[in-house]
Design a protein around this motif. Structure first.
Motif, mmCIF file in Angstrom:
data_model
loop_
_atom_site.group_PDB
_atom_site.id
_atom_site.type_symbol
_atom_site.label_atom_id
_atom_site.label_comp_id
_atom_site.label_asym_id
_atom_site.label_seq_id
_atom_site.Cartn_x
_atom_site.Cartn_y
_atom_site.Cartn_z
ATOM 1 N N PHE A 322 0.836 -1.200 0.000
ATOM 2 C CA PHE A 322 0.000 0.000 0.000
ATOM 3 C C PHE A 322 0.877 1.259 0.000
ATOM 4 O O PHE A 322 0.645 2.192 -0.770
ATOM 5 C CB PHE A 322 -0.921 -0.012 1.223
ATOM 6 C CG PHE A 322 -1.695 1.261 1.421
ATOM 7 C CD1 PHE A 322 -2.929 1.443 0.821
ATOM 8 C CD2 PHE A 322 -1.180 2.297 2.205
ATOM 9 C CE1 PHE A 322 -3.644 2.623 0.992
ATOM 10 C CE2 PHE A 322 -1.884 3.483 2.381
ATOM 11 C CZ PHE A 322 -3.116 3.642 1.778
ATOM 12 N N MET A 323 1.883 1.296 0.868
ATOM 13 C CA MET A 323 2.753 2.464 0.949
ATOM 14 C C MET A 323 3.546 2.670 -0.330
ATOM 15 O O MET A 323 3.794 3.811 -0.749
ATOM 16 C CB MET A 323 3.705 2.338 2.136
ATOM 17 C CG MET A 323 3.052 2.600 3.478
ATOM 18 S SD MET A 323 2.207 4.219 3.555
ATOM 19 C CE MET A 323 3.577 5.336 3.190
ATOM 20 N N ILE A 327 3.283 6.139 -2.327
ATOM 21 C CA ILE A 327 4.439 6.976 -2.682
ATOM 22 C C ILE A 327 4.497 7.196 -4.187
ATOM 23 O O ILE A 327 4.752 8.319 -4.655
ATOM 24 C CB ILE A 327 5.741 6.334 -2.166
ATOM 25 C CG1 ILE A 327 5.739 6.305 -0.634
ATOM 26 C CG2 ILE A 327 6.958 7.107 -2.672
ATOM 27 C CD1 ILE A 327 6.842 5.452 -0.039
ATOM 28 N N TRP A 328 4.247 6.130 -4.972
ATOM 29 C CA TRP A 328 4.291 6.299 -6.421
ATOM 30 C C TRP A 328 3.233 7.293 -6.894
ATOM 31 O O TRP A 328 3.506 8.135 -7.761
ATOM 32 C CB TRP A 328 4.098 4.963 -7.136
ATOM 33 C CG TRP A 328 3.661 5.165 -8.563
ATOM 34 C CD1 TRP A 328 2.482 4.818 -9.129
ATOM 35 C CD2 TRP A 328 4.404 5.832 -9.602
ATOM 36 N NE1 TRP A 328 2.421 5.209 -10.442
ATOM 37 C CE2 TRP A 328 3.596 5.836 -10.756
ATOM 38 C CE3 TRP A 328 5.658 6.427 -9.655
ATOM 39 C CZ2 TRP A 328 4.008 6.403 -11.954
ATOM 40 C CZ3 TRP A 328 6.063 7.002 -10.854
ATOM 41 C CH2 TRP A 328 5.251 6.988 -11.991
ATOM 42 N N ALA A 368 13.332 6.054 -4.050
ATOM 43 C CA ALA A 368 14.068 5.094 -3.223
ATOM 44 C C ALA A 368 13.152 4.498 -2.156
ATOM 45 O O ALA A 368 13.202 3.284 -1.867
ATOM 46 C CB ALA A 368 15.270 5.785 -2.576
ATOM 47 N N ALA A 369 12.294 5.336 -1.568
ATOM 48 C CA ALA A 369 11.348 4.831 -0.562
ATOM 49 C C ALA A 369 10.349 3.871 -1.195
ATOM 50 O O ALA A 369 9.986 2.844 -0.600
ATOM 51 C CB ALA A 369 10.619 6.003 0.088
ATOM 52 N N GLN A 370 9.902 4.180 -2.409
ATOM 53 C CA GLN A 370 8.942 3.305 -3.083
ATOM 54 C C GLN A 370 9.539 1.933 -3.355
ATOM 55 O O GLN A 370 8.925 0.895 -3.063
ATOM 56 C CB GLN A 370 8.480 3.934 -4.397
ATOM 57 C CG GLN A 370 7.486 3.068 -5.145
ATOM 58 C CD GLN A 370 7.400 3.393 -6.623
ATOM 59 O OE1 GLN A 370 7.918 4.402 -7.069
ATOM 60 N NE2 GLN A 370 6.769 2.526 -7.388
ATOM 61 N N VAL A 371 10.735 1.909 -3.914
ATOM 62 C CA VAL A 371 11.396 0.636 -4.212
ATOM 63 C C VAL A 371 11.678 -0.129 -2.917
ATOM 64 O O VAL A 371 11.538 -1.366 -2.860
ATOM 65 C CB VAL A 371 12.693 0.875 -5.008
ATOM 66 C CG1 VAL A 371 13.465 -0.431 -5.186
ATOM 67 C CG2 VAL A 371 12.369 1.471 -6.375
ATOM 68 N N TRP A 398 12.658 2.539 -14.142
ATOM 69 C CA TRP A 398 11.744 3.586 -14.606
ATOM 70 C C TRP A 398 11.930 4.876 -13.825
ATOM 71 O O TRP A 398 11.912 5.979 -14.391
ATOM 72 C CB TRP A 398 10.290 3.117 -14.483
ATOM 73 C CG TRP A 398 9.846 2.120 -15.498
ATOM 74 C CD1 TRP A 398 9.339 0.881 -15.260
ATOM 75 C CD2 TRP A 398 9.851 2.274 -16.919
ATOM 76 N NE1 TRP A 398 9.029 0.243 -16.443
ATOM 77 C CE2 TRP A 398 9.333 1.082 -17.481
ATOM 78 C CE3 TRP A 398 10.244 3.291 -17.781
ATOM 79 C CZ2 TRP A 398 9.198 0.892 -18.848
ATOM 80 C CZ3 TRP A 398 10.112 3.094 -19.160
ATOM 81 C CH2 TRP A 398 9.599 1.925 -19.676
ATOM 82 N N LEU A 399 12.119 4.754 -12.524
ATOM 83 C CA LEU A 399 12.299 5.955 -11.702
ATOM 84 C C LEU A 399 13.615 6.654 -12.016
ATOM 85 O O LEU A 399 13.691 7.893 -11.997
ATOM 86 C CB LEU A 399 12.234 5.584 -10.219
ATOM 87 C CG LEU A 399 10.825 5.213 -9.730
ATOM 88 C CD1 LEU A 399 10.886 4.472 -8.402
ATOM 89 C CD2 LEU A 399 9.958 6.460 -9.605
#
Length: 455
Positions: A322-323, A327-328, A368-371, A398-399
């Motif tokens: 979910f997080m 974030i994305w 970085a937080a998303q990954v 992609w980021l």
């Protein structure tokens, strides 16, 4: 007004006079001509719609001539005004002041984008609205075009942003379900949720245009939206919003365990509908929007009979997923807002794009937080390398591309990432989870739609 009221063939004549008068005004001041050309296009379109069918056939060519002349003239006026405005705004932003001499909104640092060796506020040029001549909107009756534009049916980028959360949730739910659902059941549910998201996203865009109509008139990219340009009244917009909400409810009724789905859908709908108000009170409206969109991960997992919080480990994995999407979505909407930063500052619109103007740093930290959340999800759920390579590795690539290419001085690139980013980035996560499900499906039993409804 006489010709409109009486639907007389004389409307063809007034179109000719309007076209000639538009040419006559060639030497008037830029701003006066700008207003006149806009009026010509509006009146000529109304006259044409008001004619009888026989008269309309004879006058269509005159209408095209008039709107063509007015459109070219208006576009030239827009360009000259934008050129003067860019120089003036660039000076204000460099000095960190507003036209009245006060500090910029929230004391944000000066927006200095270097392009061609100088500081300049990026102001993109957008042509004035004209009746669509290609694409899906051109296939609709002219009277329905504004409502289709309210729902953004011609711009699927936002739909990808909404729908991908549900594909991720479906694939994730299929991976953790014991027994696992059949592939056919997952596909059928995905189809129903696609229709649900068409209505949900359309309703969200509609109420956004109604609430933001005064702001939209001050933003180049948004001033041609239906409510902002006067093609639809706020009342008509709310009626259209209500009809789309009924569509949302109709789709929910077809899903397994509709009451559970409704418990998820109601807060999602309310949150996306109230999101536009956040731009008035906080610098973080993206964080408001991200919550209901990421909520689709939970709703879609429940749609196939999965309790995403059944055990502590599963609950932790679900929270991480979910997080990750939360974030994305924040990154996704931030990049979209980067198209309008200069106009947003002038209009007083608050957003993370206005507050955090270093796009490289913002996308890098949030990415970085998303990954990291994706990696945590895989570790907690016990996924195979297929997931880690596809989801974590694919998202990281992609980021990194976004960090390299997104520039405020290039609104077209920001718009491209908004149009396709949801499909590319979130689609990579959904495909990785789907591959994980398929690779392990032989080890699980099959859950039918009837069994999912009973759960």
């Amino acid at each position: 007004e006489y010709y409109i009221t009486n639907k007389d063939k004389g409307g063809a004549e007034i179109l000719v006079y309007l076209g000639a008068f538009c040419e006559f005004c060639f030497h008037t001041s830029c701003r006066r001509r700008h207003r006149f050309d806009a009026a010509v296009m509006s009146v000529s379109t109304r006259v044409l719609k008001g004619l009888k069918s026989s008269a309309r056939c004879r006058s269509t060519s005159f209408h095209r001539l008039t709107t063509s002349v007015a459109s070219q003239s208006l576009h030239g006026s827009h360009r000259r005004i934008s050129e003067r405005g860019s120089v003036r705004l660039s000076t204000m932003l460099t000095n960190n002041t507003t036209p009245e001499g006060s500090r910029l909104l929230h004391n944000t640092p000066a927006l200095t984008i270097t392009s061609g060796g100088g500081a300049k506020a990026p102001v993109a040029e957008y042509p004035p609205w004209t009746p669509p001549v290609k694409g899906i909107l051109s296939k609709l009756p002219l009277s329905l075009v504004p409502y289709a534009e309210l729902s953004r049916i011609e711009k699927p980028g936002g739909l990808y942003g909404f729908y991908m959360a549900y594909l991720i949730g479906l694939s994730y739910g299929a991976c953790i379900a014991m027994p696992g659902p059949s592939l056919a059941f997952v596909i059928i549910t995905a189809g129903k949720l696609l229709v649900y998201n068409v209505f949900l996203r359309g309703a969200a865009c509609t109420v956004n245009d109604i609430l933001d109509r005064d702001y939209d008139r001050q933003v180049a990219r948004c001033r041609s939206r239906p409510v902002a340009r006067g093609a639809v009244t706020p009342y008509q917009g709310y009626v259209w919003y209500g009809l789309q909400t009924l569509g949302v409810g109709a789709v929910i009724a077809t899903l397994p365990n509709p009451l559970t789905m409704l418990a998820y859908a109601v807060p999602i709908q309310l949150s996306v509908s109230l999101y536009p108000l956040g731009k008035r009170f906080t610098d973080f409206p993206q964080l408001i929007l991200s919550a209901p969109i990421a909520g689709g991960v939970l709703m879609s997992a429940a749609a196939i009979g999965v309790d995403p919080f059944v055990t502590p480990a599963t609950a932790a994995a679900t929270a991480s997923l979910f997080m990750s999407h939360y974030i994305w979505t924040t990154i996704f909407d931030y990049v979209n807002a980067c198209q309008d930063t200069a106009d947003d500052i002038k209009a007083g619109v608050r957003s993370m794009a206005v507050r955090y103007q270093n796009t490289d740093a913002f996308i890098s930290v949030m990415g970085a937080a998303q990954v990291g959340c994706l990696i945590a999800t895989g570790a907690l759920a016990g996924f195979s390398p297929v997931y880690f390579i596809g989801a974590a590795g694919g998202n990281a690539l992609w980021l990194a591309a976004m960090v390299k290419t997104v520039k405020r001085s290039r609104p077209d690139i920001c718009g491209w990432w908004f149009a396709w980013g949801g499909l590319l980035v979130s689609g990579t996560t959904a495909l990785a989870l789907l591959a994980e499900y398929i690779s392990n499906s032989g080890e699980k039993g099959q859950l039918t739609e009837k069994e999912a409804g009973e759960i």
